[in-house]
Design an enzyme around this catalytic site. Sequence first.
Site, mmCIF file in Angstrom:
data_model
loop_
_atom_site.group_PDB
_atom_site.id
_atom_site.type_symbol
_atom_site.label_atom_id
_atom_site.label_comp_id
_atom_site.label_asym_id
_atom_site.label_seq_id
_atom_site.Cartn_x
_atom_site.Cartn_y
_atom_site.Cartn_z
ATOM 1 N N TYR A 109 0.851 -1.197 0.000
ATOM 2 C CA TYR A 109 0.000 0.000 0.000
ATOM 3 C C TYR A 109 0.884 1.244 0.000
ATOM 4 O O TYR A 109 1.887 1.312 0.732
ATOM 5 C CB TYR A 109 -0.916 -0.045 1.233
ATOM 6 N N LYS A 208 -11.945 -2.293 5.145
ATOM 7 C CA LYS A 208 -12.339 -2.959 3.895
ATOM 8 C C LYS A 208 -13.303 -4.119 4.185
ATOM 9 O O LYS A 208 -14.383 -3.881 4.658
ATOM 10 C CB LYS A 208 -11.091 -3.432 3.140
HETATM 11 C C1 LIG Z 1 -3.475 -3.257 1.811
HETATM 12 C C2 LIG Z 1 -3.810 -2.076 2.661
HETATM 13 N N1 LIG Z 1 -3.248 -1.980 3.885
HETATM 14 C C3 LIG Z 1 -3.512 -0.936 4.692
HETATM 15 C C4 LIG Z 1 -4.357 0.082 4.293
HETATM 16 C C5 LIG Z 1 -4.619 1.232 5.200
HETATM 17 O O1 LIG Z 1 -5.884 1.089 5.775
HETATM 18 P P1 LIG Z 1 -6.732 2.315 6.341
HETATM 19 O O2 LIG Z 1 -7.171 3.118 5.157
HETATM 20 O O3 LIG Z 1 -7.842 1.659 7.067
HETATM 21 O O4 LIG Z 1 -5.820 3.100 7.231
HETATM 22 C C6 LIG Z 1 -4.976 0.020 3.040
HETATM 23 C C7 LIG Z 1 -5.869 1.099 2.595
HETATM 24 O O5 LIG Z 1 -6.344 1.136 1.471
HETATM 25 C C8 LIG Z 1 -4.677 -1.093 2.203
HETATM 26 O O6 LIG Z 1 -5.222 -1.193 0.974
#
Ligand SMILES: Cc1ncc(COP(=O)(O)O)c(C=O)c1O
Length: 401
Positions: A109, A208
């Site tokens: 990410y 998600k």
């Molecule tokens: C694979 C992955 N990890 C971590 C995150 C971060 O999550 P958050 O948006 O809940 O902070 C995301 C966000 O899109 C993600 O796609």
Amino acid sequence: MPKGLSTVSVHGGEPDRPYADSITTPIVMTSSYTFPDMDDVLAYVTKKKERFEYGRYGNPTTAVVIQKLKELELAEDAEVFDCGMSSVSCAILGLVKTGEHIVVTDDAYKKTLLFCEKILPRFGIRSTCVKMGDHEEMEEALKKNPGTRLVLSETPTNPYLNIADMDVLAALRDKYGFVLVMDSTFASPYNQQPLKQGADVVIYSATKYLGGHNDLLGGAALGRKELIDQIRDYRNTTGGVMDPMTSYMLIRGLKTLALRMQRLNDNAMAVGTYLESHPKVRKVYYPGLPSHHDHERAKKYMTGFGGVVTFELEANLQETFDFLSAMKVFKIGPSFGGVEALITHPMTISYYDYAPEERKRLGILDELIRMSVGIEDAKDLIADIEQGLTRIPLKAKAGAK
Ligand SMILES: Cc1ncc(COP(=O)(O)O)c(C=O)c1O
């Protein structure tokens, strides 16, 4: 006999008749917990009695969602956070000390990579970014940096849905002794359970699939107690706590995890198959399709392939915009994993601030689209795509398909 995942999603962690014989877990809105007398205070501070003290260290509603997650993956311990990025940052900063080194895969990410590149150096923590799937490059980085403390990889990854080889990662972990942290947000515990495949810690953005309704932000980390304790200690000091209301919403979301995930898996497969047959679509990336470069690996490690489908249109940038703007059931927006279908244009929504050469290097093409199916009827999702595709002229080359 061990209970199935659907039963655990509904009943796991839930106390029996918790308040006034209610079937649901109450939301305990409190920042502080009172002690009846000083004997109770002493019992607590001398660790003779476990109880709640202050909201940053725990909450009865949050404790239920933690227990539910533990039971879902048979994890020894778990912690939840105010968002997925908190679970990433707390896992790294909770487990890694100044002077130590970590390895991260290059399609993690975007903000995780930014955190490793820009924030970790402020703590004196070095990181090496290696190509996802290039295990030789990973081993080189491990050899060059003896005592590497942690390796962080995702599976599947964004936007091409590359699949990590868990056997190879676990073997490297056994050889080099790092903590293997897998961000399994794109899989969800319904489709893959990395702790059973060699991971030491698994991380989720609960925003998600776990929450599943595009209405909360949350994060989770699961694994051995000795590791989660270190992550929790860091979080208890710095913040990033999931609040009671969100904990309740996450409990509620998790109860339908299996139903939602099965529907999303089915819808994504239907949409991916349709897209693959369309002359205005150049290429489809969905790990459930035999055409996906990591399909065999996906079949090995996953029981379903998730709700995200990525594809390249046979179109220029303006035509890609015309297609996106025509979408009605799919809403244009970032994120994925909820009941509503979302469609995103990575080049503008996620990578607009990157130089064109950098985008090219990352494979973020102008005509690349990522969609997250919702739980709508597959026929309506496909009809929406079909009407959108009428906005794109059929190219001679594509027509020959
Ligand atoms: C694979 C992955 N990890 C971590 C995150 C971060 O999550 P958050 O948006 O809940 O902070 C995301 C966000 O899109 C993600 O796609």
